[in-house]
Structures are given as structure tokens and as C-alpha cells.
Design an enzyme around this catalytic site. Structure first.
Site, short mmCIF file in Angstrom:
data_model
loop_
_atom_site.label_atom_id
_atom_site.label_comp_id
_atom_site.label_asym_id
_atom_site.label_seq_id
_atom_site.Cartn_x
_atom_site.Cartn_y
_atom_site.Cartn_z
N ARG A 117 14.59 8.71 -8.72
CA ARG A 117 14.75 9.65 -7.61
C ARG A 117 16.13 9.49 -6.97
O ARG A 117 16.79 10.47 -6.62
CB ARG A 117 13.64 9.44 -6.58
CG ARG A 117 12.25 9.80 -7.10
CD ARG A 117 11.17 9.44 -6.11
NE ARG A 117 11.28 10.21 -4.88
CZ ARG A 117 10.62 9.93 -3.76
NH1 ARG A 117 9.83 8.87 -3.71
NH2 ARG A 117 10.75 10.68 -2.70
N LYS A 141 7.61 0.63 -11.16
CA LYS A 141 7.86 1.05 -9.77
C LYS A 141 9.36 1.18 -9.51
O LYS A 141 9.81 2.15 -8.88
CB LYS A 141 7.23 0.05 -8.80
CG LYS A 141 7.48 0.37 -7.33
CD LYS A 141 6.95 1.76 -6.94
CE LYS A 141 7.23 2.10 -5.48
NZ LYS A 141 6.35 1.36 -4.56
N THR A 201 16.91 18.07 -4.58
CA THR A 201 17.65 18.78 -3.54
C THR A 201 18.73 17.89 -2.95
O THR A 201 18.45 16.75 -2.58
CB THR A 201 16.70 19.24 -2.43
OG1 THR A 201 15.67 20.04 -2.99
CG2 THR A 201 17.45 20.04 -1.37
N GLY A 209 17.27 7.97 2.94
CA GLY A 209 16.74 6.90 3.78
C GLY A 209 15.36 6.46 3.36
O GLY A 209 14.83 6.89 2.33
N ARG A 214 1.89 2.89 -4.89
CA ARG A 214 2.58 4.12 -5.27
C ARG A 214 2.21 5.26 -4.32
O ARG A 214 2.07 6.41 -4.73
CB ARG A 214 2.23 4.50 -6.71
CG ARG A 214 2.39 3.39 -7.72
CD ARG A 214 1.94 3.83 -9.09
NE ARG A 214 2.89 4.75 -9.70
CZ ARG A 214 2.57 5.64 -10.65
NH1 ARG A 214 1.31 5.74 -11.06
NH2 ARG A 214 3.48 6.43 -11.16
N THR A 223 6.43 -3.97 -3.66
CA THR A 223 7.52 -3.76 -4.62
C THR A 223 8.50 -4.91 -4.52
O THR A 223 8.88 -5.34 -3.43
CB THR A 223 8.24 -2.43 -4.34
OG1 THR A 223 7.28 -1.38 -4.33
CG2 THR A 223 9.30 -2.15 -5.39
N CYS A 230 12.05 2.83 0.60
CA CYS A 230 11.97 2.75 -0.86
C CYS A 230 13.25 3.15 -1.59
O CYS A 230 13.87 2.33 -2.26
CB CYS A 230 10.81 3.62 -1.35
SG CYS A 230 9.21 3.20 -0.67
N ARG A 290 20.98 20.19 5.41
CA ARG A 290 19.67 20.43 4.78
C ARG A 290 19.44 21.89 4.39
O ARG A 290 18.37 22.23 3.90
CB ARG A 290 18.56 20.00 5.76
CG ARG A 290 18.54 18.53 6.08
CD ARG A 290 18.11 17.69 4.91
NE ARG A 290 18.04 16.27 5.26
CZ ARG A 290 17.78 15.30 4.40
NH1 ARG A 290 17.57 15.60 3.13
NH2 ARG A 290 17.76 14.04 4.78
#
Length: 430
Positions: free
Chosen positions: A226, A219, A264, A270, A156, A122, A273, A411
Site C-alpha cells: 500500500r 503482514k 489515490t 499516516g 488484519r 505486527t 501501519c 485530497r
């Protein structure tokens, strides 16, 4: 075919093995002699990749895969070259193109007419055409489209499940010209298999996106999406706290409608990516205010968690606080690349706290080497922040932390009945 895979890391080695299982003769190259020796012995250099141990032994024993440190020589006897050299970035997300350019020079010195070169790493937008292509042409004396072929085809896959992901997701390719695209499609059709995907608008397989830039952007787009989505979820969670609302219930309700896909919320973002590739995107599109705002909010999450604990304890000066989880990802994943544990510990120390870290996957010496102070159950602390969703932490209790007064669960995994007598704050629950 004879195929050269440059860089035998957590993505490159499984790729080389995949190509070899299809009957091709593969030469893997790496600058690390120990990695090369282990691969030639049929031993995986890193644990945790499903199916790799068995498949590697098979293709090495069959003679379909061998490794070397001489990239130039390997390229000289190959028809296709796949480049998976890591593009390392610093703490400010600035990439170091040195290793990639060194690999490109080595490739160029061995490049012969008719060879296909595919970059899978990437990269910032335009790097394939504007950075790698000129180097290849200048050093080799060959011309793209006339003498050799060049494309970008972004990896990917997720480490730990590379072989499954190679079958599951379409292989995106983009050539710097039409001839390069045709060669790339032909190549990947010969080295990959694809699972049926009736959910896709077109059959799963090799998808030509029309240009190297389109493949690069695809990509960057999927990873930036996200990050923006997580940033939005974190924004909702912060607001829900002010309203006294449970954001997890809200998200579940919103996502029951087919056009809502809210991710979520959490204490940090972290990994190699998601924190990095939005920065690559912003280099090409610096006016992307939505992308920038989400990245900045997500970067601020570790300090936000520390702020929550500060409020619960009435200050952090001289308090002993444990961060639960060093890894950026739960599920037994041992990886700290851009983990939120580092800014979280820094924020705790800045607030005057003694910051300790626990992670069931890391030995004390490993945590110390990362600049983190190890913690053991049974040692007294006054506060805790749950950073990583390891399965072990779902049943962790106040009894394991003598003297604890408050915990911030980033979390939403701890059980309230195990924290009786302790102030327990779940991020996103007012």
C-alpha cells in the site's frame, strides 16, 4: 477453552469479546487499571468501535469475559494466550520492544505445558522465533514444540470495523514448528467465523502459511504494498502537474483495465501501519530500493504541499496558514498517529509562516496538547492546505477564511465554485 488476551486496546479488546461470544472463557489483561475496571463494568474504554459496546456488556454479564492486571496469573489458568501488545515506534520508526518483552516475561512466568501462545502484533521479520521464543523458553523452562506451542498470526483489521473484518479476511497463521501450526489452526477455527469469499482462490478461513516468518512477512507485504502504491500514485501526481494533466482522470482510466490498481495520491501517509511497517520490512531487506524510495517520497509529501502553497503565495514568511485536518484519515476518524499534520506544520514554521490547524473532531485543548495552534472559521488567514478528507471540508468555502488568497487541496475534495477569487490548487491537477 480458557483464553488469555494480553493488552485490551483497540484491537485486543474486540478480539477478547469475539472469543467470548463464541462461548469461551476469556481473561483479558492490561497494565492500565482504569481499562481493566471499565471492562469489568461492561463499559468500553474507547468509543467508535462498531458493535463493541453491546457485545462487551453481553459477554461480561454472561461471565465469559473478565479483566485483570495480573497477566501471569491469567496465563497460568489459560489454554491459549493471544498477545496484542502495541509495538511502539519513535519518530525515526525505531521500535521499543520493552513493553512487548515485559509482557512476554509475564506470560513466561505463568506458562504451563500444553499452552498455545499466539503473537498478533505486527513485528519486524523473525521476532517471533528469534526474540520472543528464547524469552519464553528461558523464563518458563519449557521447550517449544515439546511443552508448549508458539505462532505468529498478524491482526488484519481496521479499528472501527474489527468484528466485520474478522469475518471478512482469512486468518493467517504461521507456527515456529508443525505442531504449533496445527494448534494455531485449531484454535482460530474455534474462535472465529468467516464470511463466504467466492473471490478467493481457496475458502475463507484459517490459512497456515507454513512458518512464523511467512506469517510475519505476509503482514509486512500487504502494508508495504500500500505504501509503495501510494508512493507511485504521488509520483504520478507530481509529474502530471508538470504536464498540465489531471492525474485523477488518468488513474481512473488506467484502473479501468483489470491489471491496474493505482491508489489515490494525497498530501501524506499516516497511521500506525502504513508509515511504520515498510520500515520493519526494510530492516530485514535493507536492499529493497523500491520500498525505500516510496517511503521517502511519501515522507516528503507534507513538505511538498507546503512548497506548492509557497509558490502560490510568493513566499510564506509572516503568512498565516491553516492546515485543514489533524487526523491522518478522513471519514470521521479521530487519530493522529504519524499524521502528516505534524511535518506539514513543521515545514510551514520553517518557512516562516504562522501555522494553524483546524479539525472538527478535536477541541482546542486537544490540538494544543498535540503542539498544534487551533484555528476557528472566521479568523483571517492568507493560505490553507487541505490535509484530511473530512466530510465537512467537501463544502468548505472561501467565505469562512477572511483574507485567504490561495488554497492547496491535497485530497481533491473542495468545490471550485466555492473558491471564486481564490487561487485554488488541487494536488495532481496541472
Amino acid at each position: 477453552m480458557k483464553i488469555c488476551v494480553v493488552a485490551l486496546g483497540k484491537i485486543g479488546l474486540p478480539l477478547a469479546v469475539q472469543f467470548a461470544t463464541k462461548g469461551h472463557e476469556v481473561i483479558g489483561t492490561d497494565i492500565n487499571e482504569k481499562v481493566v475496571d471499565l471492562v469489568n463494568a461492561g463499559v468500553e474504554p474507547f468509543p467508535g468501535e462498531a458493535e463493541l459496546d453491546m457485545k462487551l456488556k453481553q459477554v461480561v454479564e454472561s461471565g465469559n469475559l473478565r479483566a485483570t492486571t495480573d497477566t501471569t496469573a491469567a496465563v497460568a489458568e489459560s489454554e491459549a494466550v493471544v498477545v496484542v501488545v502495541p509495538l511502539v515506534v519513535d519518530e525515526q520508526y525505531q521500535p521499543d520492544f520493552g513493553p512487548m518483552e515485559a509482557a512476554t516475561r509475564a506470560i513466561a512466568r505463568g506458562l504451563k505445558p500444553g499452552t498455545l501462545v499466539c503473537y498478533e502484533t505486527t513485528t519486524p521479520l523473525g521476532a517471533t522465533r528469534n526474540r520472543y521464543q528464547p524469552l519464553l523458553e528461558e523464563i518458563s523452562g519449557l521447550k517449544v514444540g515439546r511443552d508448549f506451542y508458539l505462532c505468529h498470526s498478524p491482526e488484519r483489521v481496521f479499528t472501527g470495523r474489527v468484528f466485520a473484518d474478522l469475518r471478512k479476511y482469512p486468518k493467517l497463521v504461521g507456527g515456529v514448528d508443525e505442531a504449533s501450526a496445527e494448534k494455531a489452526v485449531e484454535f482460530y477455527q474455534a474462535v472465529l467465523d468467516f464470511d463466504p469469499r467466492p473471490d478467493l482462490a481457496r475458502p475463507n478461513g484459517v490459512w497456515d502459511l507454513g512458518s512464523a516468518e511467512a506469517a510475519e512477512l505476509a503482514k509486512l507485504a500487504e502494508t508495504t504494498y500500500r505504501d509503495v502504491n501510494i508512493g507511485l500514485a504521488n509520483q504520478f501526481a507530481r509529474f502530471a502537474e508538470k504536464l498540465g494533466v489531471d492525474i485523477y482522470q488518468v488513474i481512473e482510466a488506467a484502473n479501468s483495465q483489470p491489471f491496474s490498481h493505482i491508489h489515490t495520491p494525497g498530501p501524506a501517509v499516516g497511521g500506525h501501519c502504513i508509515p511504520v511497517y515498510p520500515r520493519f520490512y526494510l530492516w530485514g531487506d535493507p536492499e529493497a530500493t523500491i520500498v525505500r524510495a516510496a517511503r521517502e517520497l511519501n515522507e516528503g509529501q507534507p513538505a511538498y504541499m507546503v512548497g506548492l502553497l509557497d509558490g502560490l503565495l510568493g513566499g510564506l514568511e509572516d503568512k498565516r496558514v491553516v492546515v485543514l485536518g489533524a487526523s491522518y484519515r478522513g471519514g470521521g476518524v479521530k487519530e493522529t498517529a504519524f499524521s502528516g499534520v505534524f511535518p506539514m506544520v513543521a515545514a510551514l514554521r520553517e518557512a516562516g509562516a504562522e501555522a494553524l490547524v483546524h479539525d472538527p473532531l478535536y477541541a482546542d485543548e486537544e490540538l494544543t496538547a498535540l503542539g498544534l495552534a487551533p484555528y476557528h472559521y472566521g479568523e483571517p488567514v492568507e493560505g490553507a492546505i487541505l490535509h484530511t478528507d473530512h466530510a465537512e471540508y467537501r463544502d468548505v468555502s472561501a467565505a469562512q477564511f477572511p483574507g485567504i488568497k490561495a488554497i492547496v487541496d491535497g485530497r481533491n475534495v473542495t468545490k471550485p465554485e466555492l473558491w471564486t477569487g481564490v487561487t485554488r490548487k488541487v494536488f495532481g491537477r496541472g
